[in-house]
Design a protein around this motif. Structure first.
Motif, PDB file in Angstrom:
ATOM      1  N   SER A 113       0.640  -1.301   0.131  1.00 35.01           N
ATOM      2  CA  SER A 113       0.103  -0.171   0.099  1.00 35.01           C
ATOM      3  C   SER A 113       0.885   1.313   0.173  1.00 35.01           C
ATOM      4  O   SER A 113       1.796   1.231   0.830  1.00 35.01           O
ATOM      5  CB  SER A 113      -0.759   0.041   1.201  1.00 35.01           C
ATOM      6  OG  SER A 113      -1.574   1.158   1.454  1.00 35.01           O
ATOM      7  N   GLU A 140       0.300   4.130   1.193  1.00 36.30           N
ATOM      8  CA  GLU A 140       0.416   4.885   2.505  1.00 36.30           C
ATOM      9  C   GLU A 140       0.986   4.326   3.609  1.00 36.30           C
ATOM     10  O   GLU A 140       2.134   4.746   4.142  1.00 36.30           O
ATOM     11  CB  GLU A 140      -1.186   4.809   3.017  1.00 36.30           C
ATOM     12  CG  GLU A 140      -1.225   5.609   4.649  1.00 36.30           C
ATOM     13  CD  GLU A 140      -0.527   6.682   4.786  1.00 36.30           C
ATOM     14  OE1 GLU A 140      -0.453   6.789   5.905  1.00 36.30           O
ATOM     15  OE2 GLU A 140      -0.471   7.412   3.806  1.00 36.30           O
ATOM     16  N   ALA A 166       4.654   6.046   4.787  1.00 35.91           N
ATOM     17  CA  ALA A 166       4.864   6.252   6.007  1.00 35.91           C
ATOM     18  C   ALA A 166       6.013   5.510   6.823  1.00 35.91           C
ATOM     19  O   ALA A 166       6.718   6.319   7.522  1.00 35.91           O
ATOM     20  CB  ALA A 166       3.768   6.017   6.833  1.00 35.91           C
ATOM     21  N   PRO A 169       3.374   9.321  12.040  1.00 33.86           N
ATOM     22  CA  PRO A 169       2.502   8.349  11.017  1.00 33.86           C
ATOM     23  C   PRO A 169       2.683   6.861  11.305  1.00 33.86           C
ATOM     24  O   PRO A 169       1.833   6.026  11.051  1.00 33.86           O
ATOM     25  CB  PRO A 169       2.821   9.190   9.878  1.00 33.86           C
ATOM     26  CG  PRO A 169       3.371  10.350  10.126  1.00 33.86           C
ATOM     27  CD  PRO A 169       3.978  10.437  11.449  1.00 33.86           C
ATOM     28  N   GLN A 206       0.133   4.034  12.566  1.00 32.05           N
ATOM     29  CA  GLN A 206      -0.450   2.818  12.023  1.00 32.05           C
ATOM     30  C   GLN A 206      -0.268   1.670  12.609  1.00 32.05           C
ATOM     31  O   GLN A 206      -1.127   0.794  12.456  1.00 32.05           O
ATOM     32  CB  GLN A 206       0.260   2.724  10.681  1.00 32.05           C
ATOM     33  CG  GLN A 206       0.129   3.831   9.674  1.00 32.05           C
ATOM     34  CD  GLN A 206       1.084   3.844   8.183  1.00 32.05           C
ATOM     35  OE1 GLN A 206       2.170   3.002   8.235  1.00 32.05           O
ATOM     36  NE2 GLN A 206       0.717   4.408   7.495  1.00 32.05           N
ATOM     37  N   LEU A 262      -7.365   9.609  -0.762  1.00 34.66           N
ATOM     38  CA  LEU A 262      -7.343   8.217  -0.047  1.00 34.66           C
ATOM     39  C   LEU A 262      -7.268   6.979  -0.770  1.00 34.66           C
ATOM     40  O   LEU A 262      -6.394   6.172  -0.520  1.00 34.66           O
ATOM     41  CB  LEU A 262      -8.479   8.266   1.042  1.00 34.66           C
ATOM     42  CG  LEU A 262      -8.663   7.198   1.961  1.00 34.66           C
ATOM     43  CD1 LEU A 262      -7.481   7.032   2.816  1.00 34.66           C
ATOM     44  CD2 LEU A 262      -9.885   7.025   2.818  1.00 34.66           C
ATOM     45  N   LEU A 266      -3.628   6.598  -1.788  1.00 35.14           N
ATOM     46  CA  LEU A 266      -3.029   5.960  -0.625  1.00 35.14           C
ATOM     47  C   LEU A 266      -3.154   4.715  -0.297  1.00 35.14           C
ATOM     48  O   LEU A 266      -2.276   3.976   0.092  1.00 35.14           O
ATOM     49  CB  LEU A 266      -3.291   6.906   0.754  1.00 35.14           C
ATOM     50  CG  LEU A 266      -3.010   8.461   0.745  1.00 35.14           C
ATOM     51  CD1 LEU A 266      -3.612   9.167   2.095  1.00 35.14           C
ATOM     52  CD2 LEU A 266      -1.450   8.652   0.568  1.00 35.14           C
ATOM     53  N   TYR A 281      -4.074  11.506   4.876  1.00 32.77           N
ATOM     54  CA  TYR A 281      -3.736  10.319   5.246  1.00 32.77           C
ATOM     55  C   TYR A 281      -4.087  10.042   6.726  1.00 32.77           C
ATOM     56  O   TYR A 281      -3.929   8.671   7.422  1.00 32.77           O
ATOM     57  CB  TYR A 281      -2.056  10.223   5.351  1.00 32.77           C
ATOM     58  CG  TYR A 281      -1.530  11.325   6.262  1.00 32.77           C
ATOM     59  CD1 TYR A 281      -1.152  10.853   7.751  1.00 32.77           C
ATOM     60  CD2 TYR A 281      -0.968  12.556   5.940  1.00 32.77           C
ATOM     61  CE1 TYR A 281      -0.525  11.474   8.600  1.00 32.77           C
ATOM     62  CE2 TYR A 281      -0.359  13.270   6.842  1.00 32.77           C
ATOM     63  CZ  TYR A 281      -0.188  12.958   8.201  1.00 32.77           C
ATOM     64  OH  TYR A 281       0.505  13.718   8.946  1.00 32.77           O
ATOM     65  N   ALA A 284      -6.185   6.754   6.674  1.00 28.19           N
ATOM     66  CA  ALA A 284      -5.721   5.681   6.150  1.00 28.19           C
ATOM     67  C   ALA A 284      -5.398   4.595   6.829  1.00 28.19           C
ATOM     68  O   ALA A 284      -5.341   3.481   6.332  1.00 28.19           O
ATOM     69  CB  ALA A 284      -4.351   6.289   5.199  1.00 28.19           C
ATOM     70  N   GLY A 320       6.784   6.278  -2.923  1.00 32.73           N
ATOM     71  CA  GLY A 320       7.113   6.604  -1.616  1.00 32.73           C
ATOM     72  C   GLY A 320       8.702   6.506  -1.082  1.00 32.73           C
ATOM     73  O   GLY A 320       9.033   7.073  -0.144  1.00 32.73           O
ATOM     74  N   ASN A 353       4.298  13.188  -3.387  1.00 37.82           N
ATOM     75  CA  ASN A 353       4.737  12.795  -2.225  1.00 37.82           C
ATOM     76  C   ASN A 353       5.940  13.765  -1.880  1.00 37.82           C
ATOM     77  O   ASN A 353       7.083  13.552  -2.370  1.00 37.82           O
ATOM     78  CB  ASN A 353       5.090  11.380  -2.038  1.00 37.82           C
ATOM     79  CG  ASN A 353       5.919  11.133  -0.806  1.00 37.82           C
ATOM     80  OD1 ASN A 353       5.952  11.845   0.364  1.00 37.82           O
ATOM     81  ND2 ASN A 353       6.648   9.918  -0.744  1.00 37.82           N
TER      82      ASN A 353
END
Length: 498
Positions: free
Chosen positions: A126, A128, A132, A139, A143, A255, A258, A304, A307, A347, A363
Motif C-alpha cells: 500500500s 500509505e 509512512a 505516522p 499505523q 485516500l 494512498l 492520510y 488511512a 514513496g 509525495n
C-alpha cells in the motif's frame, strides 16, 4: 445432539484461536523489510526526524504538537551508532508489524492462509503504509497502533471474556501517548460496539479497556491542560492550512491513491464483506473506517489521517478474495506486485534527486530528506564571519534540528533556536539579540519587525536543481542588528505554530 450442545459447540468453535499462516505472512514481512533496508539511508534525515530527536531531548509529558512517545523513541534511536539508520530501522519494524497484523486480522475475520497472505501483501504494497515507513515519526507508529487495535478488538469479540479486552485498553493508552488522532480510533470502536455489539457493552470488558486507555493518557492530558491546550490550537492551525472541512473533503479522493490504486478493488470487496456479506459480524471495523473519514473530514484533517483503517478493508477484502478465487489464483499476487511497484516509485527514494522533484506533488516527503548537509555548510560559513557567540534563529524546526544534529554551531558557541512549535517553549538563548543570524523562510518585512538593520547575506541554494521547502519559500541567511527589545520582549512575537 440437542440444541444446547449445538450452541455450546458453535460458541467453542468461535472462540478457537484462528490459525495464523506464519510462513507466508512472515515471508511477506521479510520481503518488505529487505526492500526498505536497501533504500533506508539512500537519502538523509527528514526535517521531522530532526524534530522528533530534539524534542525527545527535552523530556515532557507532552508537546504543543504531539504526545511524548515518538519523540522518546526517536531520542533512544538517535543515541545508537549509525546516524539516521537506527531511526529508519524503528520505522521498518513498525511497518513489518503492520504487515503481520494485517495477516492476523484476516485470520480473525475467518480467512485462511491465502487470505492472510493477500492481506499482509496488501499492507506491504500500500502506498500509505510504504510511504509512512520511509522515515520514523508519528505516522508509522500510529499505523501500528491502529493495526494492533483492530486485531485486539476482533480477538476480544471472539473470546468474549473480560481479560481479552485488556490488551485493547493498553493499546489505546499507548496510542493516546503517541498521537491525539487515536481518540477518533477509540470513538470508532465505541460506535461500532454500540450499533452492532451491544451485548459486549453489557459486560465489564470494554468498559475496563476504556478506563485503562484513559488512565494511561492522563499524564498527557494534564500536561495539555496546564499549558492551555496548545494541541487544540495546533490542530486548528493544521486544519486552516488544509482548507478546513471543504479543503479536506476536496482532498478525500487522495485516500484511494494512498491505498494503492490497484488495491482499491480489494477495499471494495472488504466493504462489501463487512457491510453486507458473511463478515457482517465485523461491521464494527467498518464503523471505525466511516468514523475516521467523517471526523477527520469535518475537522479539516489531512488525507492520510484515516488511512490506517485501510488495514481492515484489506483484511476483509482478502477473505472474500479467498472465497471467490476460483481459477484466477494468480490475480491478487499480480495486483499486489503492481501496487508495490507504484508505492516504491512514489514513496521510496529510489530515483535520482533531480528526477524525484517531479513526484513532489504526490509525495513531498522524500525531497525533504535532501540537501541538509549543504544547508548546514552554508549557515556555518556565514556564522564563522559573525561575532563569537552569535545566536542563530531559524524559521522552522527542520533548520534548527539540522544545525544541531549535523552541524557544529552549538559546539562552536552559536546557540541555535527557533520560534516554531515546541522549540518556542524552550525559550530564547541567553545574552542579547544585538547581533543575530536569522536563517530560513523569513522575509525582510518580518525581520524588520524585530531588528532595525537587516542584511541578506545569501540565499540558501541546493545542488543539482533540487527543490525542497527551503527553496520553494526562498530561504536565505540574514544578519540582523539593532533589536527592538530584549530576547524576553521579542520572543512572544517570534513564536508561531505551523
Amino acid at each position: 445432539m440437542n440444541k444446547t450442545d449445538e450452541l455450546a459447540t458453535t460458541v467453542d468453535a468461535a472462540r478457537q484461536q484462528p490459525k495464523l499462516a506464519w510462513r507466508p505472512v512472515l515471508a511477506v514481512a521479510a520481503v518488505a523489510v529487505v526492500v526498505h533496508l536497501v533504500v533506508a539511508t539512500r537519502y538523509g534525515w527528514h526535517r521531522d526526524e530532526f524534530y522528533y530527536v530534539i524534542t525527545g531531548r527535552h523530556p515532557a509529558w507532552g508537546y504543543v504538537d504531539q504526545p511524548p512517545l515518538t519523540p522518546l523513541l526517536a531520542r533512544w534511536a538517535a543515541a545508537l551508532p549509525g546516524g539516521v539508520l537506527p531511526l529508519r530501522v524503528f520505522a521498518i519494524a513498525c511497518q513489518a508489524g503492520c504487515v503481520v497484523l494485517g495477516g492476523k486480522l484476516a485470520a480473525e475475520f475467518g480467512g485462511g492462509a491465502r487470505a492472510q497472505t493477500i492481506a499482509a501483501g496488501a499492507v506491504a504494497a500500500s502506498v500509505e503504509f510504504v510511504a509512512a515507513s520511509v522515515l520514523f515519526g508519528t505516522p508509522v507508529t500510529d499505523q501500528l497502533v491502529w493495526a494492533a487495535m483492530f486485531v485486539a478488538v476482533a480477538r476480544a469479540l471472539r473470546l468474549r471474556t473480560t481479560t481479552a479486552w485488556l490488551p485493547a485498553g493498553v493499546i489505546g493508552g499507548i496510542g493516546l501517548e503517541n498521537k491525539d488522532t487515536v481518540v477518533v480510533l477509540l470513538l470508532g470502536v465505541a460506535i461500532g460496539l454500540l450499533v452492532w455489539h451491544r451485548d459486549a457493552l453489557r459486560t465489564p470488558g470494554p468498559w475496563l479497556a476504556g478506563a485503562l486507555a484513559v488512565l494511561m493518557a492522563v499524564p498527557n492530558v494534564v500536561w495539555d491542560a496546564r499549558h492551555g491546550w496548545p494541541n487544540l490550537a495546533m490542530a486548528q492551525v493544521l486544519s486552516d492550512r488544509t482548507g478546513g472541512p471543504l479543503g479536506s473533503l476536496a482532498k478525500l479522493p487522495l485516500l484511494l491513491l494512498l491505498a494503492g490504486p490497484p488495491l482499491v478493488v480489494l477495499c471494495v470487496l472488504g466493504v462489501r464483506r463487512l457491510g453486507w456479506g458473511p463478515g457482517h459480524d465485523h461491521r464494527w471495523a467498518l464503523a471505525i473506517m466511516a468514523t475516521a473519514v467523517v471526523v477527520f473530514t469535518l475537522g479539516g484533517g489531512k488525507p492520510y489521517y484515516p488511512a490506517p483503517a485501510l488495514i481492515a478493508l484489506f483484511a476483509a477484502g482478502a477473505v472474500r478474495a479467498e472465497m471467490t478465487a476460483g481459477r484466477r489464483r494468480l490475480r491478487w499476487p499480480a495486483v499486489i506486485v503492481l501496487s508495490g511497484l507504484i508505492a516504491v516509485v512514489i514513496g521510496y527514494p529510489v530515483l535520482p534527486a533531480r528526477a524525484q522533484n517531479a513526484l513532489r506533488a504526490l509525495n513531498p516527503t522524500v525531497m525533504e530528506t535532501v540537501g541538509w548537509p549543504e544547508f548546514v555548510a552554508q549557515v556555518e560559513t556565514a556564522a564563522a564571519r559573525m561575532p563569537p557567540g552569535t545566536a542563530i534563529l531559524t524559521s522552522n524546526y527542520g533548520e534548527a534540528g539540522a544545525l544541531t544534529i549535523l552541524g557544529r554551531s552549538e559546539g562552536l558557541g552559536n546557540p541555535v533556536v527557533s520560534g516554531q512549535n515546541s522549540y518556542a517553549d524552550w525559550g530564547p538563548p541567553s545574552g542579547s539579540p544585538e547581533t543575530v543570524l536569522c536563517v530560513g523562510e523569513f522575509t525582510l518585512p518580518y525581520l524588520h519587525r524585530f531588528w532595525s538593520e537587516v542584511h541578506e547575506i545569501r540565499p540558501i541554494t541546493m545542488p543539482d536543481h533540487i527543490r525542497n521547502q527551503e527553496i520553494d519559500q526562498h530561504a536565505a541567511i540574514y544578519e540582523c542588528r539593532q533589536p527592538h527589545g530584549t530576547w524576553a520582549q521579542l520572543w512572544p512575537s517570534l513564536r508561531h505554530y505551523d
